[in-house]
Scaffold this active site. Sequence first.
Site, PDB file in Angstrom:
ATOM      1  N   LYS A 292      -0.668  -4.083  -3.361  1.00 26.93           N
ATOM      2  CA  LYS A 292      -1.974  -3.493  -3.008  1.00 26.93           C
ATOM      3  C   LYS A 292      -2.009  -2.071  -3.568  1.00 26.93           C
ATOM      4  CE  LYS A 292      -5.135  -2.361   0.782  1.00 26.93           C
ATOM      5  NZ  LYS A 292      -5.210  -0.900   0.593  1.00 26.93           N
TER       6      LYS A 292
ATOM      7  N   ASP B  37      10.550   4.717 -10.078  1.00 26.77           N
ATOM      8  CA  ASP B  37      10.222   5.327 -11.372  1.00 26.77           C
ATOM      9  C   ASP B  37      11.021   6.598 -11.626  1.00 26.77           C
ATOM     10  OD1 ASP B  37       8.452   3.304 -11.833  1.00 26.77           O
ATOM     11  OD2 ASP B  37       6.674   4.569 -12.025  1.00 26.77           O
TER      12      ASP B  37
ATOM     13  N   SER C  32       0.813  -1.210   0.000  1.00 25.32           N
ATOM     14  CA  SER C  32       0.000   0.000   0.000  1.00 25.32           C
ATOM     15  C   SER C  32       0.855   1.273   0.000  1.00 25.32           C
ATOM     16  CB  SER C  32      -0.945  -0.038   1.204  1.00 25.32           C
ATOM     17  OG  SER C  32      -1.930   0.962   1.117  1.00 25.32           O
TER      18      SER C  32
END
Length: 392
Positions: free
Chosen positions: A316, A302, A291
């Site tokens: 999640k 990224d 999460s």
Amino acid sequence: MEQRRTTLKTLLTAFAIFSMIFTASLGVAALTNLGNIGRAVKVIALIKMKAIQPVSASQLIEGAAAGMVGSLNDPYSTYLAPEPFESLMEHLKGSYGGVGLLVSMEKENRLTVVSPFKGTPAQKAGILSGDWIVKIDGQETTNMTLEKAAQLMQGKPGTKVTLTVWREGLEGLKDYVLTRQIINIPSVEGQLLKKNRDIAYINITQFSENTGTELERVLKELGEQGFKGIVLDLRNNPGGELEAALQVASKFVPEGPIVHIVEKQRTETLMARGGNLKVPLVVLVNKGSASASEIVSGAIKDTKAGILVGEKTFGKGLVQTVFPLSGGAALKLTTAKYLTPNKTDINKKGIEPNVKVELPQELEREIALTSPNEDKDPQLRKAIEILRTKIK
């Protein structure tokens, strides 16, 4: 005549109950489905008139609300009665009576441990990420709601609860008798590594409302001692508040998107707020990183703000919103999914680390219970090795 009046009163009560529920939940759309409305009114009326078990209007409303949410087949969405709602709020604030586990309902409706919190009864007893909790005090957990499971595990400090666990590679089931305690977890801990004094080791155990402030304090204290690289440990961090994740990610990633929140009718991009630390960074992740942890680690990966080391994360990628209701109840509803800055959907997929390093199961508990171990922890060793090539 008396029977007729009783029947009419019951039907009016049933219609009133049903109207309250559907006015709140479906509004005008309900008028397009009169056949189903009539069937529901009849069910309520029959329960009131014929069921041998007495039931109040409030019980019918709670049951209907829970049933509507259950029709979503979403383990993260649920109707919260006042007591479970209060427990959830205590948990998000970082203090509650329990055993220190975050659980999820996985495939085949198995109640699965996402991660044990560091230093809690569950972790000290040896419960691991991925364990399947088969029973809680003898109650079967298959198809049990997450809130019910949490309610059974939480309780007054000093009382005991028995968790029956299945684990891959373990012969048969194993009972863990745990003594509940106040779970009051500082979400951020930090220190300079003993053998590598120019590397700061920062462990975030969960994302609560104080995490951003705690991270500020730890970075300031360690900065006064001097460091040239950071190991950010998000292993077994089950997540928590979105706002806390944004505050943490903003410390490490450059200006730009942290996460894309995709709702039913719109997409919102949440941006870094500055602070981008100009030191080499390695993030430790594993299957218990979930999460909010994945929001932070996904943003770091990224944007190439750091290197992820360890194992694939939990996966999640959903966002829940809690809507308080009258009477102290609430509705916890999955309202969005999140995408990483590169718009990758990680739900049920997880995030692959840049450098994969597995942690042997026999070392998992020992390492989780101790201070950062530069000799025994292979994931930490790899993080140090990477930082040594980058620190000037």
